[in-house]
Design a protein around this motif. Structure first.
Motif, PDB file in Angstrom:
ATOM      1  N   UNK A   1      -2.523  13.010 -72.665  1.00 23.03           N
ATOM      2  CA  UNK A   1      -1.251  13.559 -72.202  1.00 23.03           C
ATOM      3  C   UNK A   1      -0.176  12.480 -72.272  1.00 23.03           C
ATOM      4  N   UNK A   2       1.013  12.890 -72.680  1.00 15.46           N
ATOM      5  CA  UNK A   2       2.102  11.933 -72.844  1.00 15.46           C
ATOM      6  C   UNK A   2       3.404  12.515 -72.283  1.00 15.46           C
ATOM      7  N   UNK A   3       4.216  11.623 -71.737  1.00 18.52           N
ATOM      8  CA  UNK A   3       5.577  11.958 -71.327  1.00 18.52           C
ATOM      9  C   UNK A   3       6.508  11.458 -72.423  1.00 18.52           C
ATOM     10  N   UNK A   4       7.297  12.355 -72.981  1.00 15.45           N
ATOM     11  CA  UNK A   4       8.253  11.989 -74.023  1.00 15.45           C
ATOM     12  C   UNK A   4       9.650  12.152 -73.430  1.00 15.45           C
ATOM     13  N   UNK A   5      10.383  11.043 -73.349  1.00 13.60           N
ATOM     14  CA  UNK A   5      11.704  11.055 -72.728  1.00 13.60           C
ATOM     15  C   UNK A   5      12.798  10.961 -73.783  1.00 13.60           C
ATOM     16  N   UNK A   6      13.742  11.858 -73.683  1.00 14.44           N
ATOM     17  CA  UNK A   6      14.897  11.891 -74.576  1.00 14.44           C
ATOM     18  C   UNK A   6      16.109  11.503 -73.739  1.00 14.44           C
ATOM     19  N   UNK A   7      16.619  10.284 -73.961  1.00 16.39           N
ATOM     20  CA  UNK A   7      17.644   9.720 -73.089  1.00 16.39           C
ATOM     21  C   UNK A   7      18.917   9.439 -73.884  1.00 16.39           C
ATOM     22  N   UNK A   8      20.011  10.174 -73.639  1.00 14.46           N
ATOM     23  CA  UNK A   8      21.280   9.861 -74.300  1.00 14.46           C
ATOM     24  C   UNK A   8      21.875   8.588 -73.718  1.00 14.46           C
ATOM     25  N   UNK A   9      22.402   7.739 -74.574  1.00 15.71           N
ATOM     26  CA  UNK A   9      22.921   6.441 -74.135  1.00 15.71           C
ATOM     27  C   UNK A   9      24.255   6.156 -74.812  1.00 15.71           C
ATOM     28  N   UNK A  10      24.978   5.201 -74.261  1.00 15.39           N
ATOM     29  CA  UNK A  10      26.123   4.617 -74.946  1.00 15.39           C
ATOM     30  C   UNK A  10      25.559   3.484 -75.804  1.00 15.39           C
ATOM     31  N   UNK A  11      25.697   3.531 -77.115  1.00 13.66           N
ATOM     32  CA  UNK A  11      25.013   2.562 -77.981  1.00 13.66           C
ATOM     33  C   UNK A  11      25.464   1.124 -77.756  1.00 13.66           C
ATOM     34  N   UNK A  12      24.485   0.245 -77.653  1.00 15.60           N
ATOM     35  CA  UNK A  12      24.734  -1.192 -77.578  1.00 15.60           C
ATOM     36  C   UNK A  12      24.081  -1.843 -78.792  1.00 15.60           C
ATOM     37  N   UNK A  13      24.428  -3.077 -79.046  1.00 16.95           N
ATOM     38  CA  UNK A  13      23.925  -3.771 -80.230  1.00 16.95           C
ATOM     39  C   UNK A  13      22.402  -3.797 -80.261  1.00 16.95           C
ATOM     40  N   UNK A  14      21.791  -4.043 -79.085  1.00 11.09           N
ATOM     41  CA  UNK A  14      20.327  -4.166 -79.029  1.00 11.09           C
ATOM     42  C   UNK A  14      19.600  -2.833 -79.160  1.00 11.09           C
ATOM     43  N   UNK A  15      20.336  -1.720 -79.136  1.00  7.95           N
ATOM     44  CA  UNK A  15      19.700  -0.405 -79.220  1.00  7.95           C
ATOM     45  C   UNK A  15      19.261  -0.038 -80.633  1.00  7.95           C
ATOM     46  N   UNK A  16      19.705  -0.788 -81.627  1.00  6.99           N
ATOM     47  CA  UNK A  16      19.285  -0.598 -83.011  1.00  6.99           C
ATOM     48  C   UNK A  16      19.777   0.700 -83.641  1.00  6.99           C
ATOM     49  N   UNK A  17      20.858   1.273 -83.106  1.00  7.36           N
ATOM     50  CA  UNK A  17      21.473   2.401 -83.794  1.00  7.36           C
ATOM     51  C   UNK A  17      22.255   1.863 -84.994  1.00  7.36           C
ATOM     52  N   UNK A  18      22.278   2.630 -86.080  1.00  8.27           N
ATOM     53  CA  UNK A  18      22.941   2.160 -87.305  1.00  8.27           C
ATOM     54  C   UNK A  18      24.441   2.461 -87.243  1.00  8.27           C
ATOM     55  N   UNK A  19      25.129   1.785 -86.337  1.00  7.94           N
ATOM     56  CA  UNK A  19      26.585   1.912 -86.232  1.00  7.94           C
ATOM     57  C   UNK A  19      27.178   0.513 -86.165  1.00  7.94           C
ATOM     58  N   UNK A  20      28.418   0.407 -86.595  1.00  7.17           N
ATOM     59  CA  UNK A  20      29.087  -0.893 -86.565  1.00  7.17           C
ATOM     60  C   UNK A  20      29.602  -1.178 -85.156  1.00  7.17           C
ATOM     61  N   UNK A  21      29.978  -2.436 -84.930  1.00  8.38           N
ATOM     62  CA  UNK A  21      30.548  -2.814 -83.639  1.00  8.38           C
ATOM     63  C   UNK A  21      31.820  -2.051 -83.352  1.00  8.38           C
ATOM     64  N   UNK A  22      32.624  -1.837 -84.382  1.00  8.20           N
ATOM     65  CA  UNK A  22      33.878  -1.099 -84.204  1.00  8.20           C
ATOM     66  C   UNK A  22      33.611   0.352 -83.798  1.00  8.20           C
ATOM     67  N   UNK A  23      32.600   0.962 -84.428  1.00  8.79           N
ATOM     68  CA  UNK A  23      32.244   2.341 -84.080  1.00  8.79           C
ATOM     69  C   UNK A  23      31.726   2.448 -82.648  1.00  8.79           C
ATOM     70  N   UNK A  24      30.968   1.451 -82.211  1.00  7.14           N
ATOM     71  CA  UNK A  24      30.477   1.447 -80.826  1.00  7.14           C
ATOM     72  C   UNK A  24      31.637   1.403 -79.838  1.00  7.14           C
ATOM     73  N   UNK A  25      32.598   0.540 -80.109  1.00  9.89           N
ATOM     74  CA  UNK A  25      33.734   0.407 -79.200  1.00  9.89           C
ATOM     75  C   UNK A  25      34.592   1.672 -79.192  1.00  9.89           C
ATOM     76  N   UNK A  26      34.763   2.294 -80.339  1.00 10.57           N
ATOM     77  CA  UNK A  26      35.527   3.540 -80.405  1.00 10.57           C
ATOM     78  C   UNK A  26      34.832   4.629 -79.588  1.00 10.57           C
ATOM     79  N   UNK A  27      33.514   4.660 -79.662  1.00 14.41           N
ATOM     80  CA  UNK A  27      32.745   5.672 -78.924  1.00 14.41           C
ATOM     81  C   UNK A  27      32.900   5.463 -77.412  1.00 14.41           C
ATOM     82  N   UNK A  28      32.814   4.207 -76.981  1.00 13.80           N
ATOM     83  CA  UNK A  28      32.968   3.899 -75.553  1.00 13.80           C
ATOM     84  C   UNK A  28      34.346   4.298 -75.055  1.00 13.80           C
TER      85      UNK A  28
END
Length: 247
Positions: free
Chosen positions: A115-142
């Protein structure tokens, strides 16, 4: 927590508010059949902003007293000794009014049910999160999120991995005052849409509930005079409608 009840209420994560991403993962209980090793899970975003979703997997194990604990899945870095469930990809970028999917992949022995718990957690992307977005895109999103009050809600689902030799064996024991359904197989069965109603007053019904019965456990209830009990017994792909009447 009663082991037969299994995993009870699911996890909810709230960060704070009203607009922005709104994710939905569909069913909160999923089952990997004995002849399958992968499962496609879809994540929907009905909100008005892109959702950045992290997927975390924990294994649910039981101690000697039958109490569940959630522990990280232990995997070798090179994948050679992987033994458990993994999500691929484990990071999703879900556009507003869009959908993305992740594959839940099980690797390891299938000699018992897990049995496993699978968690789907929406976040504000940070550099360490490994999302494929640029720094500028992260700041625009915030900045876009800060323009209003935002709520980002995540979901914790439960994932059942059936053993390779999955076997269903349900025993029913019934007396004048009690009804018991025992799982003598080696994989979970489901008592779905359980409802008890008065025989004389159509609107007199209890809440509709769902119960997971693990191997070796039972689901039982006391029979009250003048009541009837309706539910579906689900054994894998087999679904049976059952009714118990107490006059």
């Amino acid at each position: 927590m009663n082991r037969g009840f299994l995993l009870g209420v699911l996890s909810l994560f709230c960060l704070t508010a009203q607009a922005g991403p709104q994710i939905n993962v569909g069913t909160v209980y999923d089952y990997l059949d004995a002849d399958k090793s992968t499962y496609l899970k879809r994540v929907f975003n009905s909100g008005d902003a892109t959702a950045f979703v992290k997927i975390n997997v924990l294994e649910i194990v039981y101690d000697a007293e039958g109490k569940p604990q959630e522990i990280p899945v232990a995997n070798a870095a090179d994948g050679a000794s992987r033994n458990g469930l993994m999500a691929s990809p484990a990071r999703l970028i879900v556009p507003a009014q869009g959908m993305q999917g992740t594959r839940l992949l099980y690797m390891g022995e299938r000699d018992r049910e897990r049995y496993f718990r699978v968690r789907f957690v929406p976040v504000v992307p940070e550099k360490e999160d490994e999302f494929t977005v640029t720094g500028e895109e992260r700041e625009d999103y915030k900045k876009a999120l800060k323009a209003g009050v935002n709520v980002m809600t995540g979901f914790g689902t439960v994932f059942f991995v059936r053993p390779k030799d999955a076997r269903f064996a349900t025993a029913i024991n019934e007396t004048d005052s009690r009804y018991e359904l025992r799982n003598d197989g080696n994989t979970v069965l489901v008592v779905d849409e359980f409802k008890n109603c008065s025989l004389t007053k159509e609107t007199d019904c209890g809440a509709t509930t769902k119960h997971h019965v693990l191997a070796g456990n039972s689901f039982a209830f006391d029979k009250e005079k003048g009541r009837e009990y309706r539910f579906f017994l689900i054994e894998g792909a087999d679904r049976k409608a059952l009714k118990v009447v107490s006059r």
